[in-house]
Scaffold this motif. Structure first.
Motif, PDB file in Angstrom:
ATOM      1  N   PRO A 176       0.730  -1.191   0.028  1.00  0.00           N
ATOM      2  CA  PRO A 176       0.140   0.133   0.051  1.00  0.00           C
ATOM      3  C   PRO A 176       0.874   1.223   0.062  1.00  0.00           C
ATOM      4  CG  PRO A 176      -1.073  -1.561   1.458  1.00  0.00           C
ATOM      5  CD  PRO A 176       0.422  -2.100   0.956  1.00  0.00           C
ATOM      6  N   GLU A 177       2.026   1.191   0.771  1.00  0.00           N
ATOM      7  CA  GLU A 177       2.978   2.389   0.744  1.00  0.00           C
ATOM      8  C   GLU A 177       3.446   2.487  -0.764  1.00  0.00           C
ATOM      9  OE1 GLU A 177       4.421   2.294   5.278  1.00  0.00           O
ATOM     10  OE2 GLU A 177       5.456   1.233   3.833  1.00  0.00           O
ATOM     11  N   THR A 178       3.739   1.699  -1.406  1.00  0.00           N
ATOM     12  CA  THR A 178       4.454   1.794  -2.611  1.00  0.00           C
ATOM     13  C   THR A 178       3.540   2.487  -3.573  1.00  0.00           C
ATOM     14  OG1 THR A 178       5.883  -0.143  -2.152  1.00  0.00           O
ATOM     15  CG2 THR A 178       5.648   0.643  -4.589  1.00  0.00           C
ATOM     16  N   PHE A 179       2.141   2.030  -3.518  1.00  0.00           N
ATOM     17  CA  PHE A 179       1.126   2.422  -4.440  1.00  0.00           C
ATOM     18  C   PHE A 179       0.953   3.963  -4.198  1.00  0.00           C
ATOM     19  CE2 PHE A 179       0.146  -1.781  -5.974  1.00  0.00           C
ATOM     20  CZ  PHE A 179       0.115  -1.480  -7.414  1.00  0.00           C
ATOM     21  N   ALA A 180       0.729   4.230  -2.842  1.00  0.00           N
ATOM     22  CA  ALA A 180       0.681   5.578  -2.435  1.00  0.00           C
ATOM     23  C   ALA A 180       1.711   6.577  -2.676  1.00  0.00           C
ATOM     24  CB  ALA A 180       0.697   5.638  -0.699  1.00  0.00           C
ATOM     25  N   ILE A 181       2.920   6.155  -2.997  1.00  0.00           N
ATOM     26  CA  ILE A 181       3.914   6.941  -3.681  1.00  0.00           C
ATOM     27  C   ILE A 181       3.846   6.817  -5.356  1.00  0.00           C
ATOM     28  CG2 ILE A 181       6.336   7.029  -4.186  1.00  0.00           C
ATOM     29  CD1 ILE A 181       6.742   5.808  -1.425  1.00  0.00           C
ATOM     30  N   LEU A 182       3.678   5.540  -5.810  1.00  0.00           N
ATOM     31  CA  LEU A 182       3.565   5.487  -7.329  1.00  0.00           C
ATOM     32  C   LEU A 182       2.414   6.235  -7.928  1.00  0.00           C
ATOM     33  CD1 LEU A 182       4.441   4.015 -10.092  1.00  0.00           C
ATOM     34  CD2 LEU A 182       2.801   2.055  -9.417  1.00  0.00           C
ATOM     35  N   LEU A 183       1.066   6.305  -7.558  1.00  0.00           N
ATOM     36  CA  LEU A 183       0.038   6.761  -8.222  1.00  0.00           C
ATOM     37  C   LEU A 183      -0.008   8.222  -8.252  1.00  0.00           C
ATOM     38  CD1 LEU A 183      -2.858   4.198  -6.966  1.00  0.00           C
ATOM     39  CD2 LEU A 183      -1.300   4.182  -9.065  1.00  0.00           C
ATOM     40  N   PRO A 184       0.288   8.842  -7.315  1.00  0.00           N
ATOM     41  CA  PRO A 184       0.481  10.368  -7.341  1.00  0.00           C
ATOM     42  C   PRO A 184       1.662  10.693  -8.179  1.00  0.00           C
ATOM     43  CG  PRO A 184       0.132   9.697  -4.964  1.00  0.00           C
ATOM     44  CD  PRO A 184       0.460   8.430  -5.650  1.00  0.00           C
ATOM     45  N   SER A 185       2.682  10.015  -8.300  1.00  0.00           N
ATOM     46  CA  SER A 185       3.763  10.381  -9.220  1.00  0.00           C
ATOM     47  C   SER A 185       3.532  10.160 -10.534  1.00  0.00           C
ATOM     48  CB  SER A 185       5.083   9.468  -8.743  1.00  0.00           C
ATOM     49  OG  SER A 185       5.418   9.530  -7.614  1.00  0.00           O
ATOM     50  N   MET A 186       2.617   9.234 -11.027  1.00  0.00           N
ATOM     51  CA  MET A 186       2.112   8.986 -12.396  1.00  0.00           C
ATOM     52  C   MET A 186       1.281  10.250 -12.637  1.00  0.00           C
ATOM     53  SD  MET A 186       3.747   6.359 -13.076  1.00  0.00           S
ATOM     54  CE  MET A 186       3.186   6.690 -14.875  1.00  0.00           C
ATOM     55  N   LEU A 187       0.513  10.734 -11.667  1.00  0.00           N
ATOM     56  CA  LEU A 187      -0.458  11.626 -12.151  1.00  0.00           C
ATOM     57  C   LEU A 187       0.264  13.004 -12.395  1.00  0.00           C
ATOM     58  CD1 LEU A 187      -3.418  11.012  -9.532  1.00  0.00           C
ATOM     59  CD2 LEU A 187      -3.261  10.414 -12.173  1.00  0.00           C
ATOM     60  N   LEU A 188       1.446  13.175 -11.454  1.00  0.00           N
ATOM     61  CA  LEU A 188       2.184  14.462 -11.738  1.00  0.00           C
ATOM     62  C   LEU A 188       2.868  14.324 -12.848  1.00  0.00           C
ATOM     63  CD1 LEU A 188       3.407  16.888 -10.488  1.00  0.00           C
ATOM     64  CD2 LEU A 188       5.225  15.461  -9.408  1.00  0.00           C
ATOM     65  N   HIS A 189       3.496  13.267 -13.380  1.00  0.00           N
ATOM     66  CA  HIS A 189       4.004  13.079 -14.595  1.00  0.00           C
ATOM     67  C   HIS A 189       3.250  13.393 -15.775  1.00  0.00           C
ATOM     68  CE1 HIS A 189       4.785  10.619 -18.345  1.00  0.00           C
ATOM     69  NE2 HIS A 189       6.261  11.085 -18.109  1.00  0.00           N
ATOM     70  N   ALA A 190       1.887  12.697 -15.586  1.00  0.00           N
ATOM     71  CA  ALA A 190       0.665  13.413 -16.725  1.00  0.00           C
ATOM     72  C   ALA A 190       0.443  15.042 -16.782  1.00  0.00           C
ATOM     73  CB  ALA A 190      -0.177  12.461 -16.508  1.00  0.00           C
ATOM     74  N   VAL A 191       0.472  15.392 -15.606  1.00  0.00           N
ATOM     75  CA  VAL A 191       0.179  16.845 -15.559  1.00  0.00           C
ATOM     76  C   VAL A 191       1.319  17.668 -16.232  1.00  0.00           C
ATOM     77  CG1 VAL A 191       0.241  18.751 -14.059  1.00  0.00           C
ATOM     78  CG2 VAL A 191      -1.353  16.919 -13.420  1.00  0.00           C
ATOM     79  N   VAL A 192       2.641  17.296 -15.865  1.00  0.00           N
ATOM     80  CA  VAL A 192       3.945  17.817 -16.253  1.00  0.00           C
ATOM     81  C   VAL A 192       3.770  17.858 -17.976  1.00  0.00           C
ATOM     82  CG1 VAL A 192       6.237  18.136 -16.307  1.00  0.00           C
ATOM     83  CG2 VAL A 192       4.994  17.947 -13.990  1.00  0.00           C
ATOM     84  N   TRP A 193       3.621  16.488 -18.389  1.00  0.00           N
ATOM     85  CA  TRP A 193       3.674  16.168 -19.685  1.00  0.00           C
ATOM     86  C   TRP A 193       2.493  17.261 -20.430  1.00  0.00           C
ATOM     87  CZ3 TRP A 193       6.207  11.927 -22.412  1.00  0.00           C
ATOM     88  CH2 TRP A 193       5.610  11.773 -23.776  1.00  0.00           C
TER      89      TRP A 193
END
Length: 257
Positions: A176-193
């Motif tokens: 759960p902690e890993t997904f709590a880091i991964l999912l916001p990171s993926m959304l941030l990547h999409a926002v910046v792109w």
């Protein structure tokens, strides 16, 4: 009785020994004192600090590697070349039974996007180009192959799992902690792109209906996109990506990380 006598004798021997100074105590007292080893709690605290501090840099490194691989081998279709990634094709052949010579990935419009882009990053829009099949294949996409759509975010998230899950498990993070880091990171990547890549080519930032972006429907999205585009980071990314286009998509495969 003899039993009581034996018990009394045993007690006489044991009780004084229990309360008498240990011979090891005198040896320990005679030794010079040395610095105590770090307590286990101190070691655990240091390891936790290192783990926590390295969580985001590790995610950035894995995301950057994944973006490079996806852009080069799948968006630019290098995977379809016989000499590319033979170990991956061998693994697919063993697991899925698909011969390496038959393994191909479909295009997603990225090659056509390159054909439509001038060296100054503007897009062709003349009648001759618009009549071309490559141009017409992009007509269904308002952002003409420049956006990171919701489907792309989903695909990249899945592609990240084989590298992220074991790496973060070894670092001591729970699932759960890993997904709590991964999912916001993926959304941030999409926002910046989506905030910088379409505007590089003269298109607006991406709306939420098409991807996780800063376009219409996002409070403060336009201001954020304008601020981001004006940063030194975006300027460097723009020059790096322009080199990617100028050199025919043969280098500089990372777009925003």
């Amino acid at each position: 009785p003899r039993k009581q006598l034996d018990t009394h004798m045993l007690a006489t021997l044991v009780f004084p020994a229990a309360y008498s100074p240990s011979p090891f105590a005198s040896l320990a007292a005679a030794r010079p004192r040395t610095a105590a080893a770090p307590a286990m709690s101190e070691l655990s605290l240091a390891a936790t600090v290192v783990r926590d501090v390295s969580a985001l840099p590790t995610m950035y490194a894995l995301m950057s590697l994944n973006e490079y691989m996806t852009h080069r081998y799948f968006q630019h279709l290098e995977f379809n070349r016989p000499e590319s990634l033979p170990w991956v094709k061998s693994l697919v052949e063993r697991v899925a039974g698909v011969p390496a010579a038959e393994q191909r990935v479909p295009g997603d419009g990225h090659v056509e996007h390159h054909a439509e882009t001038y060296d100054d990053m503007s897009l062709k829009n003349d009648e001759r180009w618009r009549a071309n099949k490559a141009s017409q294949s992009l007509d269904d996409d308002y952002y003409r192959g420049t956006a990171f759509h919701w489907s792309a975010t989903l695909i990249m998230t899945v592609q990240m799992l084989p590298s992220v899950l074991p790496t973060y498990a070894l670092m001591g993070w729970s699932l759960p902690e890993t997904f709590a880091i991964l999912l916001p990171s993926m959304l941030l990547h999409a926002v910046v792109w989506n905030a910088i890549h379409p505007p590089m080519h003269g298109l607006p930032p991406v709306a939420l209906t098409d991807g996780f972006g800063t376009g219409p429907g996002v409070a403060g999205g336009k201001a954020f996109s304008e601020w981001l585009i004006g940063t030194r980071y975006a300027h460097w990314i723009f020059e790096n990506h322009m080199g990617h286009h100028v050199l025919g998509g043969q280098c500089n495969y990372n777009v925003c990380c």
